[in-house]
Scaffold this motif. Structure first.
Motif, PDB file in Angstrom:
ATOM      1  N   VAL A 185       0.832  -1.408  -0.068  1.00 49.00           N
ATOM      2  CA  VAL A 185      -0.108  -0.052  -0.122  1.00 49.00           C
ATOM      3  C   VAL A 185       0.858   1.264   0.049  1.00 49.00           C
ATOM      4  O   VAL A 185       0.593   2.241  -0.615  1.00 49.00           O
ATOM      5  N   ASP A 186       1.964   1.319   0.879  1.00 49.56           N
ATOM      6  CA  ASP A 186       2.796   2.327   0.853  1.00 49.56           C
ATOM      7  C   ASP A 186       3.597   2.853  -0.437  1.00 49.56           C
ATOM      8  O   ASP A 186       3.739   3.980  -0.816  1.00 49.56           O
ATOM      9  N   CYS A 187       3.757   1.732  -1.348  1.00 48.47           N
ATOM     10  CA  CYS A 187       4.350   2.024  -2.533  1.00 48.47           C
ATOM     11  C   CYS A 187       3.261   2.265  -3.710  1.00 48.47           C
ATOM     12  O   CYS A 187       3.672   2.485  -4.897  1.00 48.47           O
ATOM     13  N   GLY A 188       2.137   2.197  -3.545  1.00 50.93           N
ATOM     14  CA  GLY A 188       1.127   2.419  -4.545  1.00 50.93           C
ATOM     15  C   GLY A 188       0.194   1.162  -4.884  1.00 50.93           C
ATOM     16  O   GLY A 188      -0.523   1.264  -6.099  1.00 50.93           O
ATOM     17  N   PHE A 189       0.442   0.001  -4.157  1.00 52.62           N
ATOM     18  CA  PHE A 189      -0.644  -1.106  -4.666  1.00 52.62           C
ATOM     19  C   PHE A 189      -1.808  -1.127  -3.628  1.00 52.62           C
ATOM     20  O   PHE A 189      -1.583  -0.697  -2.734  1.00 52.62           O
ATOM     21  N   GLY A 190      -2.705  -1.450  -4.153  1.00 54.56           N
ATOM     22  CA  GLY A 190      -3.919  -1.638  -3.207  1.00 54.56           C
ATOM     23  C   GLY A 190      -4.114  -3.101  -3.232  1.00 54.56           C
ATOM     24  O   GLY A 190      -3.273  -3.903  -4.069  1.00 54.56           O
ATOM     25  N   ILE A 191      -4.868  -3.708  -2.436  1.00 52.63           N
ATOM     26  CA  ILE A 191      -4.905  -5.133  -2.342  1.00 52.63           C
ATOM     27  C   ILE A 191      -6.396  -5.433  -2.264  1.00 52.63           C
ATOM     28  O   ILE A 191      -7.033  -5.607  -1.164  1.00 52.63           O
ATOM     29  N   PRO A 192      -7.115  -5.565  -3.628  1.00 50.41           N
ATOM     30  CA  PRO A 192      -8.464  -5.930  -3.663  1.00 50.41           C
ATOM     31  C   PRO A 192      -8.820  -7.384  -3.337  1.00 50.41           C
ATOM     32  O   PRO A 192      -9.843  -7.680  -3.421  1.00 50.41           O
ATOM     33  N   VAL A 193      -7.644  -8.201  -3.412  1.00 52.19           N
ATOM     34  CA  VAL A 193      -8.314  -9.712  -3.024  1.00 52.19           C
ATOM     35  C   VAL A 193      -6.951 -10.152  -2.300  1.00 52.19           C
ATOM     36  O   VAL A 193      -5.750  -9.865  -2.440  1.00 52.19           O
ATOM     37  N   GLU A 194      -7.519 -11.147  -1.404  1.00 49.90           N
ATOM     38  CA  GLU A 194      -6.689 -12.002  -0.540  1.00 49.90           C
ATOM     39  C   GLU A 194      -7.200 -12.983   0.160  1.00 49.90           C
ATOM     40  O   GLU A 194      -8.375 -12.781   0.239  1.00 49.90           O
ATOM     41  N   PHE A 195      -6.689 -13.991   0.213  1.00 51.61           N
ATOM     42  CA  PHE A 195      -7.045 -15.332   0.813  1.00 51.61           C
ATOM     43  C   PHE A 195      -5.992 -16.165   1.313  1.00 51.61           C
ATOM     44  O   PHE A 195      -4.854 -15.815   0.920  1.00 51.61           O
ATOM     45  N   SER A 196      -6.386 -17.135   1.928  1.00 52.21           N
ATOM     46  CA  SER A 196      -5.475 -18.373   2.399  1.00 52.21           C
ATOM     47  C   SER A 196      -5.856 -19.594   1.993  1.00 52.21           C
ATOM     48  O   SER A 196      -6.857 -20.239   2.334  1.00 52.21           O
ATOM     49  N   PRO A 197      -4.954 -19.946   0.911  1.00 54.04           N
ATOM     50  CA  PRO A 197      -5.058 -21.417   0.321  1.00 54.04           C
ATOM     51  C   PRO A 197      -4.853 -22.337   1.429  1.00 54.04           C
ATOM     52  O   PRO A 197      -5.579 -23.593   1.100  1.00 54.04           O
ATOM     53  N   SER A 198      -4.223 -22.234   2.324  1.00 56.35           N
ATOM     54  CA  SER A 198      -4.002 -23.289   3.255  1.00 56.35           C
ATOM     55  C   SER A 198      -5.191 -23.349   4.187  1.00 56.35           C
ATOM     56  O   SER A 198      -5.631 -24.445   4.431  1.00 56.35           O
ATOM     57  N   GLU A 199      -5.970 -22.485   4.691  1.00 58.19           N
ATOM     58  CA  GLU A 199      -7.212 -22.382   5.472  1.00 58.19           C
ATOM     59  C   GLU A 199      -8.198 -23.271   4.583  1.00 58.19           C
ATOM     60  O   GLU A 199      -8.823 -24.122   5.064  1.00 58.19           O
ATOM     61  N   LEU A 200      -8.461 -22.874   3.388  1.00 61.27           N
ATOM     62  CA  LEU A 200      -9.355 -23.408   2.348  1.00 61.27           C
ATOM     63  C   LEU A 200      -9.056 -25.105   2.286  1.00 61.27           C
ATOM     64  O   LEU A 200      -9.932 -25.808   2.469  1.00 61.27           O
TER      65      LEU A 200
END
Length: 158
Positions: free
Chosen positions: A38-53
């Motif tokens: 975020v500090d360098c200009g990226f947003g994080i529109p998607v995140e997930f935990s494959p391990s949990e799934l």
């Protein structure tokens, strides 16, 4: 399937591969990576935990593994203007996996460079600019991670 090139012969810099190890809890490392992005200009529109799934769905017993889908909307818009196929690789993923308790591996490779290497993206001045911009943003994010007090190792082939 036979590839027209030897994947083992690829220089990691050709695909924008970046790695760093953080001595933090898994949750803290995810937050550190999110903040650096975020500090360098990226947003994080998607995140997930494959391990949990996978642990839930197929009783995989996987160690913590998390994906943060980073995106700079201005660059994504430019990339889509050049080729709609690039969306098949969106977003730019930052992956955090637990090597050992308290030791997290952060990994990224450039979808823009991979798309170019595979012929999905054009050979053009605009695409060269996209590669330059995304490379600079990624460098900034990893410089922040590498400078973090919990960074213990930065390698190209870990």
């Amino acid at each position: 399937m036979t590839l027209p090139f030897d994947p083992a012969a690829i220089d990691p810099s050709d695909i924008g591969e970046k790695q760093v190890v953080l001595e933090q809890s898994h949750e803290d490392a995810i937050e550190t990576v999110r903040t650096a992005c975020v500090d360098c200009g990226f947003g994080i529109p998607v995140e997930f935990s494959p391990s949990e799934l996978l642990n839930e769905k197929v009783d995989a017993d996987r160690d913590p593994y998390y994906v943060l889908g980073a995106c700079n909307p201005a660059v994504a818009d430019r990339a889509l203007d050049e080729t709609l196929k690039i969306g098949g690789l969106f977003p730019c993923n930052m992956v955090v996996w637990e090597e050992a308790p308290g030791r997290q591996h952060v990994y990224h490779l450039s979808i823009m460079r991979i798309a170019h290497a595979l012929g999905i993206a054009p050979d053009s001045a605009e695409w060269d600019g996209i590669l330059e911009t995304t490379g600079e943003l990624t460098e900034q994010a990893f410089a922040s991670l590498e400078a973090h007090e919990d960074a213990v190792s930065v390698t190209e082939d870990t």
